[in-house]
Design an enzyme around this catalytic site. Structure first.
Site, PDB file in Angstrom:
ATOM      1  N   ASN A 210      11.453   9.957   2.628  1.00 54.80           N
ATOM      2  CA  ASN A 210      10.491  10.392   3.650  1.00 54.80           C
ATOM      3  C   ASN A 210       9.225  10.886   2.962  1.00 54.80           C
ATOM      4  O   ASN A 210       9.143  10.880   1.732  1.00 54.80           O
ATOM      5  CB  ASN A 210      11.117  11.453   4.558  1.00 54.80           C
ATOM      6  CG  ASN A 210      11.535  12.680   3.774  1.00 54.80           C
ATOM      7  OD1 ASN A 210      10.711  13.378   3.195  1.00 54.80           O
ATOM      8  ND2 ASN A 210      12.843  12.941   3.737  1.00 54.80           N
ATOM      9  N   ARG A 211       8.259  11.304   3.736  1.00 50.57           N
ATOM     10  CA  ARG A 211       6.934  11.609   3.185  1.00 50.57           C
ATOM     11  C   ARG A 211       6.779  13.015   2.631  1.00 50.57           C
ATOM     12  O   ARG A 211       5.684  13.421   2.279  1.00 50.57           O
ATOM     13  CB  ARG A 211       5.866  11.408   4.266  1.00 50.57           C
ATOM     14  CG  ARG A 211       5.701   9.987   4.706  1.00 50.57           C
ATOM     15  CD  ARG A 211       4.576   9.911   5.731  1.00 50.57           C
ATOM     16  NE  ARG A 211       4.562   8.617   6.384  1.00 50.57           N
ATOM     17  CZ  ARG A 211       4.021   7.532   5.855  1.00 50.57           C
ATOM     18  NH1 ARG A 211       3.439   7.582   4.675  1.00 50.57           N
ATOM     19  NH2 ARG A 211       4.056   6.385   6.503  1.00 50.57           N
TER      20      ARG A 211
END
Ligand code: C5P
Length: 403
Positions: A210-211
């Protein structure tokens, strides 16, 4: 005299930075500490035992089987009769031998025999520092509880620049003080923090991620250390450097993260800021998946353990305060309230991570503190400011006194 009455055993390794160890002796003594030195054979190519003795005011030690030394103080007593062991400079070789549990000279034997806190000040060529072997050894030593200060970035003896330069004597003396006489509202507390994303393997080269940048969690770790806490930071893969004075344990997957968190307990405060992947691939392949012109078979996913809920629901060894995060893109407050109850934590830091806010990966954050008694909304602040406010807020909630 912040170190009055404290005894430092200083192991001087064999590198050009050994000359700075002589200044360190002076800095430690200025703060009231007594210093006894061990010089490795390599160290003696750069500085002499006589210089170390003259500056420390105590005889320096060099040999494992020195008859006079063994009769006088003995290597086991050397390992015991101090409050901290500082290794400066910690060379790549000395770190490798420590990580491997070697005991083939006085310095390595004492380092293996001691149960005192150990603080390393690494110093080496930038490529030696960045070599995977050194980084592996560093991770092993940190997992063993060894603390590290530096190395710093900057010009080095071989006209190269980069990380590898030993921390300055003043920084090392400060790190010694932080271990032996921590000050600040969280002095004497152990704070455990998770940060960053997790990577869930699909095959040996692909993963689900994920970011999350880890910026907020790492900032909290720094703020907790600045408040005097002993900090363990369990970090997923991020591109942020490790911080001096913070024990950082690097992990990849959610399951690794849970294991590292459980290893790091007990803690007074747990702050779970990591963006843990909710799912992992059931059977991550041992071989790289090949495209064959057709469609990819859907990956079968299963839920990861919830680290925050697992720790918050512990009946034994639960940190006194457990703080969770709720990164939401809608109904931020309502979701945070529900999460507080469901996960069993004491406080939720809720924020809106919709793309337009730029929180993920950015430097600013707008958070709401959701506790059992109410909600506090903070203005948009830098992540560093959110971290220091959060650390103060959490510190104020502690009821027990430091052990
Ligand atoms: O359920 P959700 O992912 O929204 O919860 C966020 C909070 O729970 C964060 O504090 C996060 O670090 C934690 N969490 C966790 N383990 C998981 C999922 C989330 O610790 N598997």
């Amino acid at each position: 005299m912040v170190l009055a009455g404290k005894r430092v055993l200083l192991v001087i390794g064999g590198g050009i930075a050994a000359y700075k160890a002589l200044d360190l002796i002076r800095r430690l003594r200025e703060r009231g500490a007594s210093v006894r030195c061990i010089l490795t054979a390599g160290a003696q190519a750069f500085v002499t035992p006589l210089a170390a003795s003259a500056l420390s005011g105590q005889r320096s030690h060099t040999d494992l089987f020195d008859r006079e030394d063994e009769a006088d103080i003995g290597h086991i007593r050397l390992a015991r009769d101090a409050d901290i062991v500082v290794v400066a400079p910690a060379t790549a070789n000395l770190m490798a031998r420590m990580a491997g549990g070697h005991a083939d000279d006085l310095a390595s034997t004492v380092l293996l025999a001691t149960t005192l806190p150990i603080l390393l000040a690494p110093a080496m060529n930038v490529r030696m520092w960045q070599h995977p072997a050194t980084q592996r050894n560093l991770a092993t030593l940190q997992a063993d509880g060894v603390r590290v200060v530096g190395p710093n970035d900057g010009a080095m003896a071989e006209a190269e620049t980069g990380p590898g330069r030993m921390a300055e004597p003043l920084e090392i003396a400060d790190a010694v003080r932080q271990v032996l006489a921590p000050t600040g509202p969280l002095a004497g507390r152990h704070v455990l923090i998770t940060s960053g994303p997790t990577h869930e393997p699909i095959d040996p080269v692909r993963y689900i991620a994920n970011r999350s940048s880890g910026k907020q969690g790492h900032a909290i770790a720094r703020a907790a250390a600045a408040a005097g806490a002993r900090v363990t930071l369990v970090s997923g893969p991020v591109s942020l450097p490790d911080q001096a004075g913070i024990t950082t344990v690097h992990v990849e997957s959610a399951r690794d993260m849970l294991a590292a968190v459980e290893m790091a307990l007990p803690a007074d405060i747990g702050i779970f800021a990591a963006a843990v992947a909710d799912w992992r691939v059931v059977h991550a392949g041992a071989q790289k998946m090949k495209k064959d012109g057709g469609a990819l078979q859907p990956l079968s996913l299963t839920e990861n353990p919830d680290i925050l809920a697992t720790i918050a629901h512990r009946t034994q060894g639960r940190p006194e305060l457990v703080v969770g995060f709720a990164a939401e893109t809608q109904n931020v407050i309502a979701n945070a309230k529900a999460k507080l109850a469901r996960k069993g934590c004491d406080l939720i830091v809720a924020n809106d991570v919709s793309a337009e806010g730029g929180v993920m990966g950015g430097d600013m954050n707008t958070v709401h503190l959701v506790g059992p008694t109410g909600i506090e909304t903070w203005p948009t602040l830098s992540k560093a400011e959110v971290a220091s406010r959060l650390v103060s807020a959490v510190g104020a909630l502690l009821k027990s006194s430091p052990s």
